[in-house]
Design an enzyme around this catalytic site. Sequence first.
Site, PDB file in Angstrom:
ATOM      1  N   HIS A  72       0.593  -0.848   0.122  1.00  0.00           N
ATOM      2  CA  HIS A  72       0.183   0.144  -0.381  1.00  0.00           C
ATOM      3  C   HIS A  72       0.878   1.463   0.023  1.00  0.00           C
ATOM      4  CE1 HIS A  72      -4.078  -2.007   1.672  1.00  0.00           C
ATOM      5  NE2 HIS A  72      -3.778  -2.595   0.566  1.00  0.00           N
ATOM      6  N   TYR A 201      -8.961   4.768   7.702  1.00  0.00           N
ATOM      7  CA  TYR A 201      -9.519   5.399   8.564  1.00  0.00           C
ATOM      8  C   TYR A 201     -11.079   6.648   9.121  1.00  0.00           C
ATOM      9  CZ  TYR A 201      -5.180   2.660  10.025  1.00  0.00           C
ATOM     10  OH  TYR A 201      -4.228   2.152  10.154  1.00  0.00           O
ATOM     11  N   PRO A 289      -4.277   0.063  18.684  1.00  0.00           N
ATOM     12  CA  PRO A 289      -4.018  -0.848  17.049  1.00  0.00           C
ATOM     13  C   PRO A 289      -3.527  -0.099  16.029  1.00  0.00           C
ATOM     14  CG  PRO A 289      -6.383  -1.599  18.277  1.00  0.00           C
ATOM     15  CD  PRO A 289      -5.574  -0.567  19.395  1.00  0.00           C
ATOM     16  N   LYS A 293       0.695  -0.756  15.338  1.00  0.00           N
ATOM     17  CA  LYS A 293       2.476  -0.817  15.748  1.00  0.00           C
ATOM     18  C   LYS A 293       2.985  -2.200  16.429  1.00  0.00           C
ATOM     19  CE  LYS A 293       3.764   2.883  13.386  1.00  0.00           C
ATOM     20  NZ  LYS A 293       3.919   2.800  12.626  1.00  0.00           N
ATOM     21  N   TYR A 381       3.861   6.036  11.064  1.00  0.00           N
ATOM     22  CA  TYR A 381       2.773   5.510   9.836  1.00  0.00           C
ATOM     23  C   TYR A 381       3.840   3.640   9.473  1.00  0.00           C
ATOM     24  CZ  TYR A 381      -1.143   2.944   8.321  1.00  0.00           C
ATOM     25  OH  TYR A 381      -2.090   1.560   8.608  1.00  0.00           O
TER      26      TYR A 381
HETATM   27  P1  RFL Z   1       2.479 -12.035  21.173  1.00  0.00           P
HETATM   28  O1  RFL Z   1       1.862 -12.267  19.502  1.00  0.00           O
HETATM   29  O2  RFL Z   1       0.759 -12.008  22.196  1.00  0.00           O
HETATM   30  O3  RFL Z   1       2.935 -13.788  21.531  1.00  0.00           O
HETATM   31  C1  RFL Z   1       2.878 -14.333  21.900  1.00  0.00           C
HETATM   32  C2  RFL Z   1       3.435 -15.458  22.990  1.00  0.00           C
HETATM   33  O4  RFL Z   1       4.080 -16.337  23.604  1.00  0.00           O
HETATM   34  C3  RFL Z   1       2.510 -17.107  24.285  1.00  0.00           C
HETATM   35  N1  RFL Z   1       2.570 -17.277  25.513  1.00  0.00           N
HETATM   36  C4  RFL Z   1       3.625 -18.375  26.334  1.00  0.00           C
HETATM   37  N2  RFL Z   1       4.265 -19.784  26.116  1.00  0.00           N
HETATM   38  C5  RFL Z   1       4.856 -19.973  26.805  1.00  0.00           C
HETATM   39  N3  RFL Z   1       4.953 -19.361  27.860  1.00  0.00           N
HETATM   40  C6  RFL Z   1       3.808 -19.195  28.554  1.00  0.00           C
HETATM   41  N4  RFL Z   1       3.971 -19.236  29.898  1.00  0.00           N
HETATM   42  C7  RFL Z   1       3.205 -17.337  27.471  1.00  0.00           C
HETATM   43  N5  RFL Z   1       2.489 -17.043  27.537  1.00  0.00           N
HETATM   44  C8  RFL Z   1       2.554 -16.421  26.396  1.00  0.00           C
HETATM   45  C9  RFL Z   1       1.676 -16.621  24.185  1.00  0.00           C
HETATM   46  O5  RFL Z   1      -0.224 -17.785  23.891  1.00  0.00           O
HETATM   47  C10 RFL Z   1       1.348 -15.768  22.107  1.00  0.00           C
HETATM   48  O6  RFL Z   1       1.995 -16.761  21.185  1.00  0.00           O
HETATM   49  O7  RFL Z   1       3.088 -11.268  21.408  1.00  0.00           O
HETATM   50  P2  RFL Z   1       4.603 -10.617  20.347  1.00  0.00           P
HETATM   51  O8  RFL Z   1       5.476 -11.588  19.695  1.00  0.00           O
HETATM   52  O9  RFL Z   1       5.286  -9.792  21.309  1.00  0.00           O
HETATM   53  O10 RFL Z   1       4.069 -10.157  19.385  1.00  0.00           O
HETATM   54  C11 RFL Z   1       2.993  -8.597  19.052  1.00  0.00           C
HETATM   55  C12 RFL Z   1       2.475  -8.795  18.467  1.00  0.00           C
HETATM   56  O11 RFL Z   1       1.691  -9.370  18.502  1.00  0.00           O
HETATM   57  C13 RFL Z   1       1.240  -7.839  18.415  1.00  0.00           C
HETATM   58  O12 RFL Z   1       1.774  -6.197  19.389  1.00  0.00           O
HETATM   59  C14 RFL Z   1      -0.132  -7.273  17.259  1.00  0.00           C
HETATM   60  O13 RFL Z   1      -0.823  -8.371  17.023  1.00  0.00           O
HETATM   61  C15 RFL Z   1      -0.548  -5.390  17.793  1.00  0.00           C
HETATM   62  N6  RFL Z   1      -1.911  -5.259  16.765  1.00  0.00           N
HETATM   63  C16 RFL Z   1      -0.927  -4.955  15.726  1.00  0.00           C
HETATM   64  N7  RFL Z   1      -0.154  -4.860  15.615  1.00  0.00           N
HETATM   65  C17 RFL Z   1       0.592  -4.004  13.936  1.00  0.00           C
HETATM   66  O14 RFL Z   1       1.857  -4.408  14.239  1.00  0.00           O
HETATM   67  N8  RFL Z   1      -0.032  -3.999  13.413  1.00  0.00           N
HETATM   68  C18 RFL Z   1      -0.873  -4.323  13.197  1.00  0.00           C
HETATM   69  O15 RFL Z   1      -2.343  -3.627  12.411  1.00  0.00           O
HETATM   70  C19 RFL Z   1      -1.775  -5.168  13.933  1.00  0.00           C
HETATM   71  N9  RFL Z   1      -3.011  -4.717  14.543  1.00  0.00           N
HETATM   72  C20 RFL Z   1      -2.621  -5.841  16.517  1.00  0.00           C
HETATM   73  C21 RFL Z   1      -4.156  -4.798  15.265  1.00  0.00           C
HETATM   74  C22 RFL Z   1      -3.608  -6.809  17.697  1.00  0.00           C
HETATM   75  C23 RFL Z   1      -4.888  -6.872  17.956  1.00  0.00           C
HETATM   76  N10 RFL Z   1      -5.506  -6.842  18.558  1.00  0.00           N
HETATM   77  C24 RFL Z   1      -6.524  -8.529  18.478  1.00  0.00           C
HETATM   78  C25 RFL Z   1      -4.590  -6.877  19.869  1.00  0.00           C
HETATM   79  C26 RFL Z   1      -5.154  -5.421  15.685  1.00  0.00           C
HETATM   80  C27 RFL Z   1      -5.917  -5.896  16.942  1.00  0.00           C
HETATM   81  C28 RFL Z   1      -6.757  -6.200  16.932  1.00  0.00           C
HETATM   82  C1  PHB Z   2      -5.225  -5.450  10.005  1.00  0.00           C
HETATM   83  O1  PHB Z   2      -5.416  -4.685   8.945  1.00  0.00           O
HETATM   84  O2  PHB Z   2      -5.825  -6.328  11.006  1.00  0.00           O
HETATM   85  C2  PHB Z   2      -4.969  -3.472  10.848  1.00  0.00           C
HETATM   86  C3  PHB Z   2      -4.615  -2.043  10.333  1.00  0.00           C
HETATM   87  C4  PHB Z   2      -4.152  -0.886  10.645  1.00  0.00           C
HETATM   88  C5  PHB Z   2      -4.284  -0.476  11.873  1.00  0.00           C
HETATM   89  C6  PHB Z   2      -4.779  -1.750  12.637  1.00  0.00           C
HETATM   90  C7  PHB Z   2      -5.166  -3.710  12.561  1.00  0.00           C
HETATM   91  O3  PHB Z   2      -3.947   0.744  12.473  1.00  0.00           O
END
Ligand code: RFL
Ligand code: PHB
Length: 388
Positions: A72, A201, A289, A293, A381
Amino acid sequence: MRTQVGIIGAGPAGLLLAQMLHQRGIDSVVIEARSRAHVESRIRAGLLEQGSVRTMTEAGVADRLHREGLVHRGLELRFGGQGHRVDLADLTGGKVVTIYGQQEAVKDMIALRLAAGLPLHFEVADVAIHDMATARPRITWTQDGVAQSLDCEVIAGCDGFHGICRPAIPAADLRIFDRIYPFAWLGILAQSRPMSEELIYARHTHGFALATMRSTSISRLYLQCAPDEDLSLWSDDRIWSELRARLGGALEEGPILQKGVTAMRSFVAEPMRHGRLFLAGDAAHIVPPTGAKGMNLAIADVRVLVRALEHFFAGRGEALMDRYSATCLDRVWKVQRFSWWMTQLLHRYDDHDDFEERVRLAELDYLAGSTAALTTLAENYVGLPYAD
Ligand code: RFL
Ligand code: PHB
């Protein structure tokens, strides 16, 4: 069992760290609390900064990302019923972002690790860290009821926000910064063509909405809702009609494949290191979110940690390990600021008075008309430059 780096958590942070260490000849063992099927199907982030894609490419985990990811060059801001395109590439000297589902990246990294025969254990329980203040920290867990023990030189706490690593650090040695927002996101994944080729957005009197995607036939859509929103009150019809109202424009409906509510929070734990335990990703910090980031910040932490561990295991001392937390936090706070700013600018606050509302609308209007202001948005961004 023994290894050089014990990695707790097989999310993006833990898996990428394991792969980048392997490239440098450093051994690691990854343990994960959930099943492989669970971590591979957990729908979360979708947007990768240009630097994240470069990091994953250099790590050798981006073949499918390059084939299937959607590049994008811009996004759209919608407010007052009108759309304003932000040309990210133009504003940043050609930088772009890529849409690729986090769970796809996780699948790719798991497949690579298992194909190489490298240790990755799912469904571990009772994980505990011992002796982290010494040069021989240890991780214990049980698997299928059998007690396991792993002697390490370093432990990487990549176990997300609800993991055990951060709480294992004595509270007196940790400073916590926390903000909980008075709203959440109701997110759906739908079998429908995305509204537009780029993300939208939208700020609307009913609240924020975001139209994003996972492919040219799968939409990912979010609506601002209450933090304790009851999903059972949201029929598919109600969700589509609210999305139509907030996003405007033609929205193609389709079967809803998944629904969920995500809380919004800003959180930082300082420092990100205690003795031989290093926290990376969501284990150390959470961003709302709106700025997309979280996963990108996890990848940025891993880059810094890999360099520090490479120095250490090459016998070049602990100087980079000593700087790990400060180097990461420098970026973490800038990203916190951006994520907070995007969040407060685009969401509806029930306790805001008319003055605050007018100031926000003026800010959006200024932003849409000012190349200087749009450049600030765009360079954050697409991702700030790395320190190294
Ligand atoms: P994770 O992905 O939570 O992974 C942690 C892992 O550790 C496991 N765990 C354990 N394992 C062993 N022993 C234990 N005691 C444990 N406790 C937990 C868990 O099961 C898991 O598998 O963390 P990590 O690797 O730091 O990654 C971070 C990302 O997952 C998170 O920051 C993003 O998903 C946030 N996020 C977004 N980030 C972006 O960069 N771009 C986005 O567009 C974006 N959109 C989002 C998001 C997060 C969202 N939610 C659901 C919170 C959109 C949403 C809706
Ligand atoms: C997504 O694709 O899930 C997404 C993209 C941008 C955001 C948050 C989530 O700011």
